[in-house]
Design a protein around this motif. Structure first.
Motif, PDB file in Angstrom:
ATOM      1  N   SER A  20     -49.190 -10.259   6.333  1.00 18.82           N
ATOM      2  CA  SER A  20     -48.564  -8.941   6.468  1.00 18.82           C
ATOM      3  C   SER A  20     -48.768  -8.111   5.206  1.00 18.82           C
ATOM      4  O   SER A  20     -49.099  -6.925   5.279  1.00 18.82           O
ATOM      5  CB  SER A  20     -47.062  -9.074   6.746  1.00 18.82           C
ATOM      6  OG  SER A  20     -46.816  -9.584   8.024  1.00 18.82           O
ATOM      7  N   ARG A  21     -48.580  -8.746   4.057  1.00 16.53           N
ATOM      8  CA  ARG A  21     -48.757  -8.028   2.788  1.00 16.53           C
ATOM      9  C   ARG A  21     -50.192  -7.551   2.623  1.00 16.53           C
ATOM     10  O   ARG A  21     -50.448  -6.455   2.145  1.00 16.53           O
ATOM     11  CB  ARG A  21     -48.341  -8.901   1.592  1.00 16.53           C
ATOM     12  CG  ARG A  21     -46.831  -9.026   1.430  1.00 16.53           C
ATOM     13  CD  ARG A  21     -46.458  -9.636   0.097  1.00 16.53           C
ATOM     14  NE  ARG A  21     -46.990 -10.975  -0.099  1.00 16.53           N
ATOM     15  CZ  ARG A  21     -46.411 -12.080   0.355  1.00 16.53           C
ATOM     16  NH1 ARG A  21     -45.283 -12.015   1.044  1.00 16.53           N
ATOM     17  NH2 ARG A  21     -46.959 -13.270   0.129  1.00 16.53           N
ATOM     18  N   LEU A  22     -51.160  -8.366   3.052  1.00 11.29           N
ATOM     19  CA  LEU A  22     -52.564  -7.980   2.948  1.00 11.29           C
ATOM     20  C   LEU A  22     -52.869  -6.778   3.840  1.00 11.29           C
ATOM     21  O   LEU A  22     -53.564  -5.852   3.429  1.00 11.29           O
ATOM     22  CB  LEU A  22     -53.468  -9.160   3.322  1.00 11.29           C
ATOM     23  CG  LEU A  22     -53.575 -10.275   2.280  1.00 11.29           C
ATOM     24  CD1 LEU A  22     -54.314 -11.477   2.848  1.00 11.29           C
ATOM     25  CD2 LEU A  22     -54.272  -9.768   1.013  1.00 11.29           C
ATOM     26  N   VAL A  23     -52.360  -6.791   5.066  1.00 11.10           N
ATOM     27  CA  VAL A  23     -52.592  -5.664   5.971  1.00 11.10           C
ATOM     28  C   VAL A  23     -51.928  -4.407   5.406  1.00 11.10           C
ATOM     29  O   VAL A  23     -52.492  -3.306   5.451  1.00 11.10           O
ATOM     30  CB  VAL A  23     -52.079  -5.980   7.392  1.00 11.10           C
ATOM     31  CG1 VAL A  23     -52.167  -4.748   8.291  1.00 11.10           C
ATOM     32  CG2 VAL A  23     -52.886  -7.129   8.002  1.00 11.10           C
ATOM     33  N   GLN A  24     -50.736  -4.562   4.851  1.00  9.17           N
ATOM     34  CA  GLN A  24     -50.047  -3.414   4.253  1.00  9.17           C
ATOM     35  C   GLN A  24     -50.842  -2.867   3.067  1.00  9.17           C
ATOM     36  O   GLN A  24     -50.988  -1.649   2.906  1.00  9.17           O
ATOM     37  CB  GLN A  24     -48.638  -3.801   3.816  1.00  9.17           C
ATOM     38  CG  GLN A  24     -47.871  -2.614   3.247  1.00  9.17           C
ATOM     39  CD  GLN A  24     -46.390  -2.895   3.055  1.00  9.17           C
ATOM     40  OE1 GLN A  24     -45.865  -3.880   3.542  1.00  9.17           O
ATOM     41  NE2 GLN A  24     -45.722  -2.007   2.343  1.00  9.17           N
ATOM     42  N   LYS A  25     -51.384  -3.746   2.216  1.00 11.04           N
ATOM     43  CA  LYS A  25     -52.189  -3.297   1.086  1.00 11.04           C
ATOM     44  C   LYS A  25     -53.435  -2.551   1.543  1.00 11.04           C
ATOM     45  O   LYS A  25     -53.838  -1.549   0.936  1.00 11.04           O
ATOM     46  CB  LYS A  25     -52.571  -4.501   0.204  1.00 11.04           C
ATOM     47  CG  LYS A  25     -51.427  -4.997  -0.664  1.00 11.04           C
ATOM     48  CD  LYS A  25     -51.707  -6.354  -1.266  1.00 11.04           C
ATOM     49  CE  LYS A  25     -52.760  -6.327  -2.346  1.00 11.04           C
ATOM     50  NZ  LYS A  25     -52.905  -7.658  -2.994  1.00 11.04           N
ATOM     51  N   MET A  26     -54.056  -3.026   2.625  1.00 11.75           N
ATOM     52  CA  MET A  26     -55.220  -2.344   3.182  1.00 11.75           C
ATOM     53  C   MET A  26     -54.840  -0.936   3.637  1.00 11.75           C
ATOM     54  O   MET A  26     -55.532   0.046   3.335  1.00 11.75           O
ATOM     55  CB  MET A  26     -55.787  -3.153   4.346  1.00 11.75           C
ATOM     56  CG  MET A  26     -56.988  -2.538   5.041  1.00 11.75           C
ATOM     57  SD  MET A  26     -56.561  -1.455   6.449  1.00 11.75           S
ATOM     58  CE  MET A  26     -55.714  -2.593   7.539  1.00 11.75           C
ATOM     59  N   ALA A  27     -53.710  -0.819   4.340  1.00 15.58           N
ATOM     60  CA  ALA A  27     -53.255   0.485   4.827  1.00 15.58           C
ATOM     61  C   ALA A  27     -52.876   1.397   3.660  1.00 15.58           C
ATOM     62  O   ALA A  27     -53.144   2.602   3.692  1.00 15.58           O
ATOM     63  CB  ALA A  27     -52.078   0.307   5.782  1.00 15.58           C
ATOM     64  N   GLU A  28     -52.272   0.839   2.608  1.00 13.04           N
ATOM     65  CA  GLU A  28     -51.929   1.638   1.424  1.00 13.04           C
ATOM     66  C   GLU A  28     -53.199   2.139   0.719  1.00 13.04           C
ATOM     67  O   GLU A  28     -53.237   3.266   0.215  1.00 13.04           O
ATOM     68  CB  GLU A  28     -51.071   0.819   0.464  1.00 13.04           C
ATOM     69  CG  GLU A  28     -49.650   0.599   0.977  1.00 13.04           C
ATOM     70  CD  GLU A  28     -48.876  -0.435   0.182  1.00 13.04           C
ATOM     71  OE1 GLU A  28     -49.496  -1.143  -0.671  1.00 13.04           O
ATOM     72  OE2 GLU A  28     -47.663  -0.568   0.404  1.00 13.04           O
ATOM     73  N   HIS A  29     -54.221   1.301   0.688  1.00 13.10           N
ATOM     74  CA  HIS A  29     -55.509   1.719   0.125  1.00 13.10           C
ATOM     75  C   HIS A  29     -56.053   2.922   0.906  1.00 13.10           C
ATOM     76  O   HIS A  29     -56.503   3.911   0.317  1.00 13.10           O
ATOM     77  CB  HIS A  29     -56.500   0.551   0.175  1.00 13.10           C
ATOM     78  CG  HIS A  29     -57.916   0.931  -0.099  1.00 13.10           C
ATOM     79  ND1 HIS A  29     -58.386   1.196  -1.368  1.00 13.10           N
ATOM     80  CD2 HIS A  29     -58.968   1.120   0.742  1.00 13.10           C
ATOM     81  CE1 HIS A  29     -59.664   1.526  -1.304  1.00 13.10           C
ATOM     82  NE2 HIS A  29     -60.046   1.484  -0.043  1.00 13.10           N
ATOM     83  N   LEU A  30     -55.986   2.836   2.234  1.00 12.19           N
ATOM     84  CA  LEU A  30     -56.463   3.939   3.074  1.00 12.19           C
ATOM     85  C   LEU A  30     -55.587   5.179   2.897  1.00 12.19           C
ATOM     86  O   LEU A  30     -56.084   6.308   2.911  1.00 12.19           O
ATOM     87  CB  LEU A  30     -56.488   3.513   4.537  1.00 12.19           C
ATOM     88  CG  LEU A  30     -57.571   2.483   4.886  1.00 12.19           C
ATOM     89  CD1 LEU A  30     -57.389   1.967   6.305  1.00 12.19           C
ATOM     90  CD2 LEU A  30     -58.954   3.079   4.700  1.00 12.19           C
TER      91      LEU A  30
ATOM     92  N   ARG B   2     -50.542   2.199  11.175  1.00 12.76           N
ATOM     93  CA  ARG B   2     -49.906   3.483  11.530  1.00 12.76           C
ATOM     94  C   ARG B   2     -48.614   3.678  10.747  1.00 12.76           C
ATOM     95  O   ARG B   2     -48.343   4.762  10.234  1.00 12.76           O
ATOM     96  CB  ARG B   2     -49.600   3.530  13.036  1.00 12.76           C
ATOM     97  CG  ARG B   2     -50.737   3.971  13.896  1.00 12.76           C
ATOM     98  CD  ARG B   2     -50.264   4.418  15.276  1.00 12.76           C
ATOM     99  NE  ARG B   2     -49.261   3.556  15.866  1.00 12.76           N
ATOM    100  CZ  ARG B   2     -49.511   2.631  16.790  1.00 12.76           C
ATOM    101  NH1 ARG B   2     -50.732   2.438  17.229  1.00 12.76           N
ATOM    102  NH2 ARG B   2     -48.540   1.905  17.285  1.00 12.76           N
ATOM    103  N   GLU B   3     -47.798   2.624  10.676  1.00 16.37           N
ATOM    104  CA  GLU B   3     -46.515   2.725   9.973  1.00 16.37           C
ATOM    105  C   GLU B   3     -46.718   3.075   8.500  1.00 16.37           C
ATOM    106  O   GLU B   3     -46.016   3.921   7.947  1.00 16.37           O
ATOM    107  CB  GLU B   3     -45.742   1.403  10.092  1.00 16.37           C
ATOM    108  CG  GLU B   3     -45.206   1.126  11.485  1.00 16.37           C
ATOM    109  CD  GLU B   3     -44.615  -0.275  11.621  1.00 16.37           C
ATOM    110  OE1 GLU B   3     -44.539  -1.005  10.610  1.00 16.37           O
ATOM    111  OE2 GLU B   3     -44.251  -0.650  12.754  1.00 16.37           O
ATOM    112  N   VAL B   4     -47.680   2.412   7.859  1.00 18.29           N
ATOM    113  CA  VAL B   4     -47.913   2.639   6.435  1.00 18.29           C
ATOM    114  C   VAL B   4     -48.507   4.022   6.194  1.00 18.29           C
ATOM    115  O   VAL B   4     -48.173   4.698   5.219  1.00 18.29           O
ATOM    116  CB  VAL B   4     -48.830   1.536   5.848  1.00 18.29           C
ATOM    117  CG1 VAL B   4     -49.224   1.860   4.416  1.00 18.29           C
ATOM    118  CG2 VAL B   4     -48.141   0.177   5.918  1.00 18.29           C
TER     119      VAL B   4
END
Length: 198
Positions: A176-186, A94-96
């Motif tokens: 954390s970086r992996l989850v952020q990258k996933m959210a950035e991809h979305l 949600r944050e990303v």
């Protein structure tokens, strides 16, 4: 007899003192490290991130790591997530998504009833774990539906990153970086899929 009773008393005192000084548990959070977002007005269209599904082996307080490339898992006794892992993935996503979706004319709603949103994003985490000094892996299936429950898009996000050390702080920062990258991809895909301004 008195000496034996004194010895038992001292042994019990030492034992109780040792129990009182047990190892403290360390708690960790997934984090996005984003700057706060502010908006004077919010768009009419909205997106909500549904509760995230995680496999049972990850659905626990203790942080899970792998032994090398094997299937053996270690569940940490004194290193725990500060919130359920599914909540952390949902929160970071949600944050990303908030800033890019706002720019596309879509408001990312907080947790709540999915039926009140124009679009709902479903995340099914297949894997989120790592090996110390080796790598962390994230494998997520995602689905975007509209308010009529029609599937607009589906996809898979799989990525890995080296874990540069043995500490749980290093492992959780990598995850954390992996989850952020996933959210950035979305964030790069969802504006187009929702008919946003991009």
């Amino acid at each position: 007899m008195q000496r034996q009773a004194l010895f038992i008393f001292l042994a019990l005192t030492v034992l109780l003192a040792a129990c009182a000084r047990s190892t403290p548990t360390n708690f960790y959070l997934l984090e996005s490290r984003l700057t706060p977002v502010s908006a004077d007005s919010l768009p009419a269209k909205s997106l909500r991130v549904a509760p995230v599904s995680v496999p049972e082996y990850l659905d626990r307080e203790g942080i899970v790591s792998r032994v090398g490339e094997s299937t053996q898992l270690i569940v940490a006794q004194f290193h725990s997530w500060g919130e359920p892992l599914s909540h952390g993935v949902r929160r970071v996503t949600r944050e990303v998504l908030t800033r890019p979706m706002l720019e596309a004319g879509i408001n990312v709603l907080p947790a709540g009833d999915e039926s009140t949103a124009d679009y709902v994003l479903y995340l099914d985490v297949q894997r989120l774990d790592g090996n110390f000094d080796q790598k962390a892996v994230l494998d997520v299936r995602w689905t975007l539906r509209n308010k009529f429950n029609d599937v607009l898009a589906r996809g898979i996000f799989v990525d890995e990153e080296p874990v540069p050390g043995k500490g749980y702080d290093v492992l959780t920062a990598t995850e954390s970086r992996l989850v952020q990258k996933m959210a950035e991809h979305l964030a790069g895909r969802l504006p187009t899929l929702t008919g946003g301004k991009r």
